[in-house]
Design a protein around this motif. Structure first.
Motif, mmCIF file in Angstrom:
data_model
loop_
_atom_site.group_PDB
_atom_site.id
_atom_site.type_symbol
_atom_site.label_atom_id
_atom_site.label_comp_id
_atom_site.label_asym_id
_atom_site.label_seq_id
_atom_site.Cartn_x
_atom_site.Cartn_y
_atom_site.Cartn_z
ATOM 1 N N GLN A 104 67.549 78.018 43.723
ATOM 2 C CA GLN A 104 67.584 77.337 42.430
ATOM 3 C C GLN A 104 66.194 76.817 42.057
ATOM 4 N N LEU A 105 65.467 76.290 43.028
ATOM 5 C CA LEU A 105 64.111 75.810 42.752
ATOM 6 C C LEU A 105 63.186 76.964 42.352
ATOM 7 N N LEU A 106 63.347 78.119 42.981
ATOM 8 C CA LEU A 106 62.556 79.290 42.593
ATOM 9 C C LEU A 106 62.896 79.729 41.168
ATOM 10 N N ARG A 107 64.185 79.686 40.835
ATOM 11 C CA ARG A 107 64.616 80.055 39.483
ATOM 12 C C ARG A 107 64.011 79.103 38.456
ATOM 13 N N LEU A 108 64.042 77.811 38.760
ATOM 14 C CA LEU A 108 63.461 76.823 37.852
ATOM 15 C C LEU A 108 61.943 76.978 37.753
ATOM 16 N N LYS A 109 61.313 77.333 38.855
ATOM 17 C CA LYS A 109 59.866 77.566 38.849
ATOM 18 C C LYS A 109 59.531 78.745 37.936
ATOM 19 N N GLY A 110 60.328 79.808 38.021
ATOM 20 C CA GLY A 110 60.120 80.966 37.151
ATOM 21 C C GLY A 110 60.288 80.611 35.687
ATOM 22 N N SER A 111 61.289 79.793 35.388
ATOM 23 C CA SER A 111 61.505 79.354 34.007
ATOM 24 C C SER A 111 60.328 78.512 33.527
ATOM 25 N N HIS A 112 59.852 77.636 34.394
ATOM 26 C CA HIS A 112 58.729 76.774 34.028
ATOM 27 C C HIS A 112 57.466 77.596 33.750
ATOM 28 N N VAL A 113 57.175 78.538 34.627
ATOM 29 C CA VAL A 113 55.984 79.381 34.449
ATOM 30 C C VAL A 113 56.089 80.163 33.141
ATOM 31 N N HIS A 114 57.271 80.716 32.876
ATOM 32 C CA HIS A 114 57.471 81.470 31.636
ATOM 33 C C HIS A 114 57.308 80.565 30.411
ATOM 34 N N ASN A 115 57.903 79.371 30.462
ATOM 35 C CA ASN A 115 57.826 78.450 29.327
ATOM 36 C C ASN A 115 56.387 78.018 29.056
ATOM 37 N N VAL A 116 55.618 77.797 30.110
ATOM 38 C CA VAL A 116 54.208 77.426 29.934
ATOM 39 C C VAL A 116 53.449 78.566 29.262
ATOM 40 N N LYS A 117 53.726 79.798 29.675
ATOM 41 C CA LYS A 117 53.074 80.950 29.043
ATOM 42 C C LYS A 117 53.411 81.018 27.560
ATOM 43 N N VAL A 118 54.681 80.827 27.247
ATOM 44 C CA VAL A 118 55.114 80.908 25.851
ATOM 45 C C VAL A 118 54.456 79.808 25.023
ATOM 46 N N LEU A 119 54.447 78.595 25.545
ATOM 47 C CA LEU A 119 53.931 77.466 24.774
ATOM 48 C C LEU A 119 52.410 77.463 24.658
ATOM 49 N N GLN A 120 51.709 77.866 25.695
ATOM 50 C CA GLN A 120 50.253 77.755 25.676
ATOM 51 C C GLN A 120 49.542 79.041 25.276
ATOM 52 N N LYS A 121 50.048 80.166 25.705
ATOM 53 C CA LYS A 121 49.299 81.405 25.494
ATOM 54 C C LYS A 121 49.851 82.251 24.355
ATOM 55 N N LYS A 122 51.120 82.581 24.431
ATOM 56 C CA LYS A 122 51.690 83.510 23.461
ATOM 57 C C LYS A 122 51.985 82.858 22.111
ATOM 58 N N LYS A 123 52.437 81.634 22.141
ATOM 59 C CA LYS A 123 52.849 80.910 20.934
ATOM 60 C C LYS A 123 54.033 81.582 20.239
ATOM 61 N N ARG A 124 54.772 82.405 20.984
ATOM 62 C CA ARG A 124 55.988 83.005 20.443
ATOM 63 C C ARG A 124 56.871 83.431 21.606
ATOM 64 N N GLY A 125 58.180 83.409 21.379
ATOM 65 C CA GLY A 125 59.103 83.887 22.389
ATOM 66 C C GLY A 125 60.200 82.893 22.691
ATOM 67 N N SER A 126 60.975 83.220 23.685
ATOM 68 C CA SER A 126 62.135 82.433 24.063
ATOM 69 C C SER A 126 61.788 81.479 25.198
ATOM 70 N N LEU A 127 62.267 80.244 25.079
ATOM 71 C CA LEU A 127 62.131 79.277 26.158
ATOM 72 C C LEU A 127 63.398 79.306 26.997
ATOM 73 N N TYR A 128 63.250 79.156 28.294
ATOM 74 C CA TYR A 128 64.394 79.102 29.196
ATOM 75 C C TYR A 128 64.649 77.651 29.557
ATOM 76 N N VAL A 129 65.861 77.195 29.308
ATOM 77 C CA VAL A 129 66.230 75.809 29.572
ATOM 78 C C VAL A 129 67.336 75.770 30.619
ATOM 79 N N GLU A 130 67.481 74.633 31.276
ATOM 80 C CA GLU A 130 68.497 74.488 32.321
ATOM 81 C C GLU A 130 69.901 74.519 31.726
ATOM 82 N N GLU A 131 70.112 73.772 30.660
ATOM 83 C CA GLU A 131 71.413 73.763 29.998
ATOM 84 C C GLU A 131 71.241 74.258 28.579
ATOM 85 N N ILE A 132 72.140 75.116 28.162
ATOM 86 C CA ILE A 132 72.063 75.701 26.827
ATOM 87 C C ILE A 132 73.000 74.947 25.896
#
Length: 137
Positions: A104-132
Protein backbone atom coordinates in the motif's frame (compact mmCIF):
# COMPACT_ATOMS: atom_id res chain seq x y z
CA UNK A 1 -28.51 23.16 -25.00
CA UNK A 2 -24.85 24.11 -25.40
CA UNK A 3 -24.15 22.93 -21.83
CA UNK A 4 -25.34 19.40 -22.67
CA UNK A 5 -23.02 19.31 -25.65
CA UNK A 6 -20.13 20.42 -23.45
CA UNK A 7 -20.84 17.59 -20.99
CA UNK A 8 -20.89 15.04 -23.78
CA UNK A 9 -17.66 16.33 -25.24
CA UNK A 10 -14.95 13.72 -24.90
CA UNK A 11 -11.57 14.57 -23.46
CA UNK A 12 -8.30 12.72 -23.59
CA UNK A 13 -6.38 11.83 -20.47
CA UNK A 14 -2.56 11.91 -20.32
CA UNK A 15 -0.66 10.99 -23.45
CA UNK A 16 0.61 7.86 -21.70
CA UNK A 17 -2.92 6.72 -20.85
CA UNK A 18 -5.13 5.87 -23.79
CA UNK A 19 -8.46 6.37 -22.05
CA UNK A 20 -11.12 8.74 -23.24
CA UNK A 21 -13.36 10.08 -20.49
CA UNK A 22 -16.68 11.87 -20.55
CA UNK A 23 -16.89 15.22 -18.76
CA UNK A 24 -19.48 13.71 -16.38
CA UNK A 25 -16.87 11.16 -15.19
CA UNK A 26 -14.32 13.71 -13.98
CA UNK A 27 -13.95 16.70 -11.67
CA UNK A 28 -11.72 19.45 -13.01
CA UNK A 29 -9.52 21.81 -11.04
CA UNK A 30 -10.99 25.31 -11.09
CA UNK A 31 -7.66 27.09 -11.48
CA UNK A 32 -6.19 24.68 -14.02
CA UNK A 33 -8.93 22.89 -16.01
CA UNK A 34 -6.42 20.55 -17.64
CA UNK A 35 -5.93 18.83 -14.26
CA UNK A 36 -8.71 16.58 -13.00
CA UNK A 37 -9.62 13.52 -10.95
CA UNK A 38 -11.86 10.64 -11.93
CA UNK A 39 -15.13 10.40 -10.04
CA UNK A 40 -16.43 7.28 -8.33
CA UNK A 41 -18.56 5.16 -10.65
CA UNK A 42 -21.44 2.82 -9.91
CA UNK A 43 -23.25 0.55 -12.31
CA UNK A 44 -25.75 -2.13 -11.41
CA UNK A 45 -25.66 -3.79 -14.85
CA UNK A 46 -22.89 -5.32 -16.94
CA UNK A 47 -22.02 -4.12 -20.42
CA UNK A 48 -24.27 -6.85 -21.82
CA UNK A 49 -27.16 -5.67 -19.63
CA UNK A 50 -27.12 -8.40 -16.99
CA UNK A 51 -27.79 -7.42 -13.38
CA UNK A 52 -24.68 -7.52 -11.18
CA UNK A 53 -24.48 -8.59 -7.52
CA UNK A 54 -22.63 -5.41 -6.64
CA UNK A 55 -22.72 -1.98 -8.26
CA UNK A 56 -18.97 -1.51 -7.92
CA UNK A 57 -17.05 -0.69 -11.08
CA UNK A 58 -13.52 -2.10 -11.23
CA UNK A 59 -11.80 0.60 -13.23
CA UNK A 60 -9.21 2.07 -10.89
CA UNK A 61 -5.59 2.13 -11.93
CA UNK A 62 -2.53 3.07 -9.93
CA UNK A 63 0.85 4.25 -11.21
CA UNK A 64 3.81 2.03 -10.41
CA UNK A 65 6.65 3.94 -8.72
CA UNK A 66 9.20 1.57 -10.28
CA UNK A 67 8.23 1.67 -13.96
CA UNK A 68 5.68 4.54 -14.25
CA UNK A 69 3.02 2.26 -15.78
CA UNK A 70 -0.60 2.53 -14.67
CA UNK A 71 -1.84 -0.88 -13.58
CA UNK A 72 -5.21 -2.13 -12.37
CA UNK A 73 -3.88 -4.86 -10.08
CA UNK A 74 -1.02 -3.13 -8.30
CA UNK A 75 -0.02 -5.90 -5.89
CA UNK A 76 0.10 -8.47 -8.69
CA UNK A 77 2.18 -6.09 -10.81
CA UNK A 78 4.66 -5.36 -8.00
CA UNK A 79 5.14 -9.06 -7.24
CA UNK A 80 5.56 -9.99 -10.92
CA UNK A 81 8.82 -11.08 -12.52
CA UNK A 82 9.21 -7.58 -13.92
CA UNK A 83 9.97 -6.18 -10.44
CA UNK A 84 11.05 -9.25 -8.48
CA UNK A 85 14.65 -8.03 -8.15
CA UNK A 86 13.86 -4.43 -7.16
CA UNK A 87 15.03 -3.38 -3.69
CA UNK A 88 11.56 -2.20 -2.60
CA UNK A 89 10.02 -5.53 -3.60
CA UNK A 90 12.72 -7.56 -1.88
CA UNK A 91 12.05 -5.61 1.34
CA UNK A 92 8.36 -6.61 1.43
CA UNK A 93 9.01 -9.58 3.72
CA UNK A 94 7.03 -12.75 4.38
CA UNK A 95 4.53 -11.52 6.97
CA UNK A 96 1.22 -11.03 5.06
CA UNK A 97 0.07 -8.04 7.13
CA UNK A 98 3.41 -6.30 6.81
CA UNK A 99 3.59 -7.10 3.10
CA UNK A 100 0.12 -5.66 2.52
CA UNK A 101 1.03 -2.45 4.34
CA UNK A 102 4.28 -2.07 2.39
CA UNK A 103 2.51 -2.68 -0.93
CA UNK A 104 0.00 0.00 0.00
CA UNK A 105 2.86 2.39 0.78
CA UNK A 106 4.43 1.63 -2.62
CA UNK A 107 1.07 2.29 -4.30
CA UNK A 108 0.75 5.61 -2.49
CA UNK A 109 4.33 6.49 -3.39
CA UNK A 110 3.55 5.86 -7.06
CA UNK A 111 0.47 8.06 -6.84
CA UNK A 112 2.47 10.80 -5.16
CA UNK A 113 5.24 10.71 -7.76
CA UNK A 114 2.67 10.82 -10.57
CA UNK A 115 0.75 13.69 -8.95
CA UNK A 116 3.94 15.72 -8.51
CA UNK A 117 4.76 15.21 -12.19
CA UNK A 118 1.29 16.33 -13.22
CA UNK A 119 1.27 19.39 -10.98
CA UNK A 120 4.82 20.61 -11.55
CA UNK A 121 5.90 19.46 -14.98
CA UNK A 122 3.04 18.54 -17.26
CA UNK A 123 0.38 20.92 -15.94
CA UNK A 124 -2.24 18.54 -17.35
CA UNK A 125 -3.60 15.10 -16.60
CA UNK A 126 -5.30 13.04 -13.96
CA UNK A 127 -4.47 13.15 -10.27
CA UNK A 128 -4.64 9.93 -8.27
CA UNK A 129 -6.29 10.30 -4.88
CA UNK A 130 -6.75 7.84 -2.02
CA UNK A 131 -10.53 8.22 -1.88
CA UNK A 132 -12.63 9.10 -4.89
CA UNK A 133 -15.62 11.42 -4.57
CA UNK A 134 -19.04 10.18 -5.58
CA UNK A 135 -20.33 11.82 -8.74
CA UNK A 136 -23.33 13.21 -6.83
CA UNK A 137 -21.16 15.27 -4.45
Amino acid sequence: MGNKKAKKRKIEEDEDENQILDESEIARDLKNPKIYIRLFEKNSHTIKGKRKKSDRVYNSAHPCPLCDKCVTNFSHHILSKQHENEDEVLELGDNPAERKRKIQLLRLKGSHVHNVKVLQKKKRGSLYVEEIMHSGQ
